[in-house]
Motif scaffolding. Structure first.
Motif, PDB file in Angstrom:
ATOM      1  N   UNK A 128       0.826  -1.205   0.000  1.00 13.51           N
ATOM      2  CA  UNK A 128       0.000   0.000   0.000  1.00 13.51           C
ATOM      3  C   UNK A 128       0.867   1.264   0.000  1.00 13.51           C
ATOM      4  N   UNK A 129       1.953   1.218   0.723  1.00 12.77           N
ATOM      5  CA  UNK A 129       2.850   2.370   0.773  1.00 12.77           C
ATOM      6  C   UNK A 129       3.495   2.626  -0.581  1.00 12.77           C
ATOM      7  N   UNK A 130       3.916   1.560  -1.236  1.00 21.00           N
ATOM      8  CA  UNK A 130       4.520   1.709  -2.566  1.00 21.00           C
ATOM      9  C   UNK A 130       3.514   2.289  -3.562  1.00 21.00           C
ATOM     10  N   UNK A 131       2.276   1.809  -3.490  1.00 20.46           N
ATOM     11  CA  UNK A 131       1.246   2.291  -4.410  1.00 20.46           C
ATOM     12  C   UNK A 131       0.915   3.758  -4.166  1.00 20.46           C
ATOM     13  N   UNK A 132       0.979   4.184  -2.922  1.00 19.31           N
ATOM     14  CA  UNK A 132       0.667   5.571  -2.582  1.00 19.31           C
ATOM     15  C   UNK A 132       1.659   6.554  -3.197  1.00 19.31           C
ATOM     16  N   UNK A 133       2.861   6.080  -3.470  1.00 23.89           N
ATOM     17  CA  UNK A 133       3.862   6.974  -4.047  1.00 23.89           C
ATOM     18  C   UNK A 133       3.501   7.397  -5.461  1.00 23.89           C
ATOM     19  N   UNK A 134       2.685   6.559  -6.129  1.00 26.54           N
ATOM     20  CA  UNK A 134       2.288   6.877  -7.504  1.00 26.54           C
ATOM     21  C   UNK A 134       3.370   6.615  -8.526  1.00 26.54           C
ATOM     22  N   UNK A 135       4.471   5.996  -8.097  1.00 27.00           N
ATOM     23  CA  UNK A 135       5.585   5.781  -9.006  1.00 27.00           C
ATOM     24  C   UNK A 135       5.552   4.460  -9.744  1.00 27.00           C
ATOM     25  N   UNK A 136       4.531   3.642  -9.458  1.00 29.13           N
ATOM     26  CA  UNK A 136       4.440   2.332 -10.085  1.00 29.13           C
ATOM     27  C   UNK A 136       3.182   2.226 -10.946  1.00 29.13           C
ATOM     28  N   UNK A 137       3.351   1.708 -12.152  1.00 31.34           N
ATOM     29  CA  UNK A 137       2.212   1.564 -13.054  1.00 31.34           C
ATOM     30  C   UNK A 137       1.842   0.102 -13.306  1.00 31.34           C
ATOM     31  N   UNK A 138       2.679  -0.838 -12.833  1.00 37.93           N
ATOM     32  CA  UNK A 138       2.397  -2.262 -12.981  1.00 37.93           C
ATOM     33  C   UNK A 138       2.469  -2.950 -11.615  1.00 37.93           C
ATOM     34  N   UNK A 139       1.535  -3.867 -11.398  1.00 36.84           N
ATOM     35  CA  UNK A 139       1.544  -4.679 -10.181  1.00 36.84           C
ATOM     36  C   UNK A 139       1.297  -6.126 -10.559  1.00 36.84           C
ATOM     37  N   UNK A 140       2.153  -7.019 -10.070  1.00 38.69           N
ATOM     38  CA  UNK A 140       1.963  -8.442 -10.291  1.00 38.69           C
ATOM     39  C   UNK A 140       1.838  -9.131  -8.948  1.00 38.69           C
ATOM     40  N   UNK A 141       0.741  -9.880  -8.764  1.00 38.79           N
ATOM     41  CA  UNK A 141       0.683 -10.711  -7.570  1.00 38.79           C
ATOM     42  C   UNK A 141      -0.018 -12.019  -7.888  1.00 38.79           C
ATOM     43  N   UNK A 142       0.266 -13.025  -7.059  1.00 44.03           N
ATOM     44  CA  UNK A 142      -0.159 -14.373  -7.392  1.00 44.03           C
ATOM     45  C   UNK A 142      -1.098 -14.957  -6.354  1.00 44.03           C
TER      46      UNK A 142
END
Length: 215
Positions: free
Chosen positions: A41-55
């Motif tokens: 959640x903290x990483x996403x809040x930065x707005x610096x990531x446009x791709x997320x992969x989870x399994x």
């Protein structure tokens, strides 16, 4: 433009190994590996990531539905790649409905992963070969399916072409396979787009996943 990717997965040795491989591709600028929901959640809040992969290692399918929907609401431009555990077509369809952009299976190869990244880089959705085969079979054999919100039912020829589009065939390939002209294929394609109320082939494939179709 290269993407910044978060890998939300475990075990760490697998996630970090995948990170090193993906960092060597032409599609990724930066990769962050994590297995803690709070850190995610903290990483996403930065707005610096446009791709997320989870399994499916990280949570139950029902939880993935909920988390995916929440993430898309909070991060509309985030592209989500799910690594599933041999999910059925109904589950995959629901995942796309919740907002994922790509679906891979645990059996997918690394080459297929790079194909996925290439598709996302051009604004397309992506289905791994296993899921695509299931989807095609689902459409081909679905005698119990009902089309949803379609003004006019598809003709037999349009349904045939729709299936070939879902297989990834171009208009030229379809014309050769069906022994008809490319212009005829394009005419049918335009009618399919109109009837399904979608803009392109990506929309056709997504519709086939999200809705039921009668032959």
């Amino acid at each position: 433009m290269k993407s910044n990717l978060i890998i939300f997965d475990q075990p760490a040795i697998y996630a970090e190994g995948l990170s090193k491989l993906l960092s060597q591709t032409q599609f990724i600028e930066h990769i962050q590996v994590c297995s803690c929901p709070v850190n995610l959640q903290e990483y996403l809040k930065t707005g610096g990531f446009d791709l997320l992969m989870f399994s499916s290692n990280m949570m139950m399918l029902s939880e993935i539905y909920q988390v995916t929907e929440e993430m898309k609401q909070n991060n509309p431009n985030l592209k989500i790649i799910i690594i599933g555990n041999d999910y059925d077509v109904t589950s995959i369809r629901k995942l796309f409905n919740k907002g994922i952009t790509a679906y891979l299976d645990k059996r997918s190869s690394f080459d297929e992963f790079t194909d996925c990244l290439q598709a996302l880089a051009t604004g397309e959705i992506f289905l791994c070969s296993q899921a695509k085969e299931k989807m095609i079979s689902f459409v081909s054999n679905g005698r119990n399916f009902e089309a949803v919100q379609v003004k006019d039912s598809l003709t037999k020829r349009e349904t045939e072409i729709l299936k070939l589009i879902c297989e990834g065939l171009s208009s030229k390939d379809i014309s050769i396979k069906l022994f008809i002209s490319i212009n005829t294929v394009e005419t049918h394609r335009k009618k399919i787009l109109t009837k399904l109320n979608v803009r392109n082939s990506v929309g056709i494939v997504k519709y086939a996943l999200e809705n039921n179709i009668i032959e």
